[in-house]
Design an enzyme around this catalytic site. Structure first.
Site, mmCIF file in Angstrom:
data_model
loop_
_atom_site.group_PDB
_atom_site.id
_atom_site.type_symbol
_atom_site.label_atom_id
_atom_site.label_comp_id
_atom_site.label_asym_id
_atom_site.label_seq_id
_atom_site.Cartn_x
_atom_site.Cartn_y
_atom_site.Cartn_z
ATOM 1 N N ASN A 156 5.906 2.280 -5.636
ATOM 2 C CA ASN A 156 6.145 2.429 -7.003
ATOM 3 C C ASN A 156 5.307 3.130 -8.029
ATOM 4 O O ASN A 156 5.633 3.362 -9.165
ATOM 5 C CB ASN A 156 6.387 0.840 -7.402
ATOM 6 N N LYS A 168 3.819 5.735 5.103
ATOM 7 C CA LYS A 168 3.129 4.328 5.239
ATOM 8 C C LYS A 168 2.950 3.823 6.644
ATOM 9 O O LYS A 168 2.722 2.483 6.851
ATOM 10 C CB LYS A 168 4.010 3.510 4.317
ATOM 11 N N ARG A 208 13.298 -2.727 -7.759
ATOM 12 C CA ARG A 208 11.989 -2.448 -7.769
ATOM 13 C C ARG A 208 11.553 -1.852 -9.361
ATOM 14 O O ARG A 208 12.515 -1.179 -10.054
ATOM 15 C CB ARG A 208 11.437 -1.291 -6.974
ATOM 16 N N PRO A 257 0.852 -1.339 -0.100
ATOM 17 C CA PRO A 257 0.097 -0.034 -0.026
ATOM 18 C C PRO A 257 0.924 1.249 -0.028
ATOM 19 O O PRO A 257 2.049 1.359 0.500
ATOM 20 C CB PRO A 257 -0.749 -0.149 1.391
ATOM 21 N N GLU A 258 0.356 2.296 -0.858
ATOM 22 C CA GLU A 258 1.038 3.581 -0.652
ATOM 23 C C GLU A 258 0.432 4.371 0.207
ATOM 24 O O GLU A 258 -0.515 4.139 0.935
ATOM 25 C CB GLU A 258 1.410 4.067 -2.143
ATOM 26 N N ARG A 269 12.927 10.530 11.713
ATOM 27 C CA ARG A 269 13.699 9.959 11.020
ATOM 28 C C ARG A 269 13.039 9.997 9.602
ATOM 29 O O ARG A 269 13.671 10.267 8.419
ATOM 30 C CB ARG A 269 13.704 8.427 11.236
#
Ligand SMILES: [Zn+2]
Length: 264
Positions: free
Chosen positions: A166, A52, A254, A2-3, A122
């Site tokens: 992606n 995410k 990827r 999932p994005e 981060r």
């Protein structure tokens, strides 16, 4: 995987269904059983997503951090009846008549406020949470323009920008006409600002519709999977803009899709 838009939609649903309520948390499968006891029975203060990852903040001070990874999935039940546990449910959240089952996440843990702070520091800025907007895009611009890495890699790096995967990576670069191998240092501030603004726009469409639609003329329609995008999974087919065959290659393991005619 999932994005970011998917995770934001789930956080919104948690806000709606569980926020302000006492939440019972169990681990039918057992792997989250001892952690569940740390927060079960407490009130959910808020649910929010950064990229995410989703964070569920409870009034006892603990926060559950969840990253679905490749296999993680949610299933929500509206509370018309009791739902039996089916399969490997790592965590079940219940409040009154509603419940949510989590299966197969990469990360599901209870962490302290300090640890939440460390994770958030981060993570790169999230286009859906540009707050305050100017500073967030500034962080993104700085990280991209100082890096010699390919921009196609930088967009996938969650320390640079949160929530892009992606599909959005390929589509953002196509829409900007940017060749994915260009090093970050070769991009102008205006180009990177435009990438950020477009990410804000596309992710908002994703949150609103639940689909990664990247062709403006289809935002308000219900395009099929084959119609939604410019280059993603269209390798070997003619580019919708210029007719050149859409390219595919592996970039850091990827699949990367792009058009050599439109992107330079
Ligand atoms: Zn093209």
């Amino acid at each position: 995987m999932p994005e970011g838009h998917t995770v934001h939609r789930i956080a919104d649903r948690f806000e709606r269904d569980f926020s302000g309520k006492t939440v019972t948390i169990s681990s039918p499968q057992g792997r989250f059983a001892s952690a569940a006891r740390l927060v079960s029975g407490q009130t959910l203060i808020r649910a929010y997503a950064v990229g995410k990852q989703m964070f569920l903040e409870f009034d006892g001070g603990g926060t559950i951090r969840i990253h679905l990874g490749i296999y993680g999935k949610w299933q929500f039940h509206d509370g018309d009846r009791d739902h039996e546990v089916v399969g490997q449910v790592r965590v079940r959240f219940s409040a009154g008549r509603v419940s949510a089952d989590l299966r197969g996440p990469t990360v599901c843990e209870v962490i302290s406020p300090d640890e939440v702070g460390a994770v958030l520091r981060r993570l790169g800025p999230d286009p859906i949470n540009p707050n305050p907007r100017q500073r967030e895009s500034h962080r993104f611009i700085e990280r991209v323009t100082r890096s010699k890495s390919a921009v196609g890699l930088l967009l996938m790096n969650q320390d640079v920008i949160s929530g892009i995967g992606n599909v959005y990576r390929a589509e953002l670069l196509f829409r900007a006409g940017i060749e994915p191998h260009r090093p970050g240092t070769s991009l102008t501030v205006d180009e990177v600002q435009a990438l950020w603004d477009d990410a804000v726009k596309l992710l908002k469409v994703g949150v609103a519709t639940g689909f990664m639609i990247t062709r403006d003329e289809l935002f308000k329609k219900r395009p099929t999977k084959d119609e939604r995008n410019w280059v993603y999974k269209r390798e070997g087919q003619p580019c919708r803009m210029c007719g050149t065959e859409v390219s595919i290659e592996l970039m850091a393991a990827r699949k990367l899709y792009w058009c050599s005619g439109c992107q330079s």
